[in-house]
Design a protein around this motif. Structure first.
Motif, mmCIF file in Angstrom:
data_model
loop_
_atom_site.group_PDB
_atom_site.id
_atom_site.type_symbol
_atom_site.label_atom_id
_atom_site.label_comp_id
_atom_site.label_asym_id
_atom_site.label_seq_id
_atom_site.Cartn_x
_atom_site.Cartn_y
_atom_site.Cartn_z
ATOM 1 N N GLY A 202 59.120 33.027 -37.143
ATOM 2 C CA GLY A 202 60.214 32.309 -37.776
ATOM 3 C C GLY A 202 61.121 33.254 -38.540
ATOM 4 O O GLY A 202 60.762 34.405 -38.812
ATOM 5 N N VAL A 203 62.306 32.745 -38.862
ATOM 6 C CA VAL A 203 63.295 33.533 -39.596
ATOM 7 C C VAL A 203 63.888 32.666 -40.695
ATOM 8 O O VAL A 203 64.282 31.526 -40.452
ATOM 9 N N VAL B 58 69.545 37.936 -36.893
ATOM 10 C CA VAL B 58 68.462 36.988 -36.594
ATOM 11 C C VAL B 58 67.616 37.515 -35.446
ATOM 12 O O VAL B 58 66.384 37.534 -35.521
ATOM 13 N N ARG B 59 68.255 37.961 -34.397
ATOM 14 C CA ARG B 59 67.519 38.479 -33.238
ATOM 15 C C ARG B 59 66.706 39.731 -33.610
ATOM 16 O O ARG B 59 65.593 39.932 -33.129
ATOM 17 N N ASP C 150 72.798 26.547 -35.571
ATOM 18 C CA ASP C 150 72.980 25.360 -34.728
ATOM 19 C C ASP C 150 73.122 25.753 -33.265
ATOM 20 O O ASP C 150 72.574 25.091 -32.379
ATOM 21 N N GLU C 151 73.835 26.835 -32.999
ATOM 22 C CA GLU C 151 74.013 27.294 -31.615
ATOM 23 C C GLU C 151 72.705 27.812 -31.021
ATOM 24 O O GLU C 151 72.422 27.610 -29.840
ATOM 25 N N LEU C 152 71.890 28.479 -31.852
ATOM 26 C CA LEU C 152 70.603 28.995 -31.370
ATOM 27 C C LEU C 152 69.592 27.866 -31.183
ATOM 28 O O LEU C 152 68.662 27.991 -30.381
ATOM 29 N N ALA C 153 69.751 26.789 -31.956
ATOM 30 C CA ALA C 153 68.978 25.546 -31.799
ATOM 31 C C ALA C 153 67.470 25.751 -31.698
ATOM 32 O O ALA C 153 66.833 25.317 -30.753
ATOM 33 N N ARG C 154 66.917 26.427 -32.716
ATOM 34 C CA ARG C 154 65.457 26.597 -32.785
ATOM 35 C C ARG C 154 65.008 26.238 -34.184
ATOM 36 O O ARG C 154 65.513 26.767 -35.170
ATOM 37 N N GLU C 155 64.034 25.345 -34.281
ATOM 38 C CA GLU C 155 63.638 24.864 -35.602
ATOM 39 C C GLU C 155 62.936 25.923 -36.454
ATOM 40 O O GLU C 155 62.840 25.766 -37.665
ATOM 41 N N GLU C 156 62.500 27.010 -35.864
ATOM 42 C CA GLU C 156 61.858 28.061 -36.658
ATOM 43 C C GLU C 156 62.869 29.066 -37.230
ATOM 44 O O GLU C 156 62.498 30.091 -37.791
ATOM 45 N N LEU C 157 64.149 28.741 -37.109
ATOM 46 C CA LEU C 157 65.215 29.506 -37.757
ATOM 47 C C LEU C 157 65.758 28.615 -38.865
ATOM 48 O O LEU C 157 66.348 27.576 -38.596
#
Length: 130
Positions: free
Chosen positions: A64-65, A56-57, A83-90
């Protein structure tokens, strides 16, 4: 020119992940950031939160991803990571692995926005072969 949506393929099998990556990359013209998180760190069948997060990174260029999992625990592990990264664009998509990956990459290669790439992957469920 803005960054394209990145795509992550999550598979239990390193060979399956590599094969779908090869196909999708060629069909997308090599213009989309595309990574594979397949198998475990030691190359065995399974899934790895660490490999998914690194992928992802790797592809996250700011647009976005989209994460396309194969089945079972790849879905659960990818969901945990996102969920841990908590960004809506993922976005983790519910899509067939091969068809969804190809649809996502081809759509992203046109410069489409995240919502369009997600929709293309999801709509791959409707692709008939016969």
């Amino acid at each position: 020119m803005r960054a394209s949506v990145g795509i992550v393929l999550v598979s239990h099998s390193p060979l399956l992940g590599a094969g779908v990556h090869e196909l999708a990359e060629q069909l997308g013209g090599g213009s989309v950031a595309l990574a594979v998180a397949a198998g475990t760190e030691d190359g065995e069948l399974g899934t790895s939160a660490e490999l998914i997060e690194a992928a992802v990174r790797q592809v996250d260029g700011g647009a976005g991803v989209v994460v396309v999992p194969d089945l079972g625990s790849s879905v659960l592990t990818a969901r945990l990571v996102l969920d841990e990264l908590a960004r809506e664009e993922l976005v983790l998509v519910d899509a067939p692995f091969v068809e969804g990956a190809v649809a996502a990459v081809v759509t992203a290669s046109t410069g489409a926005r995240l919502a369009e790439v997600v929709r293309a992957a999801q709509e791959a469920w409707q692709a008939r072969k016969l």
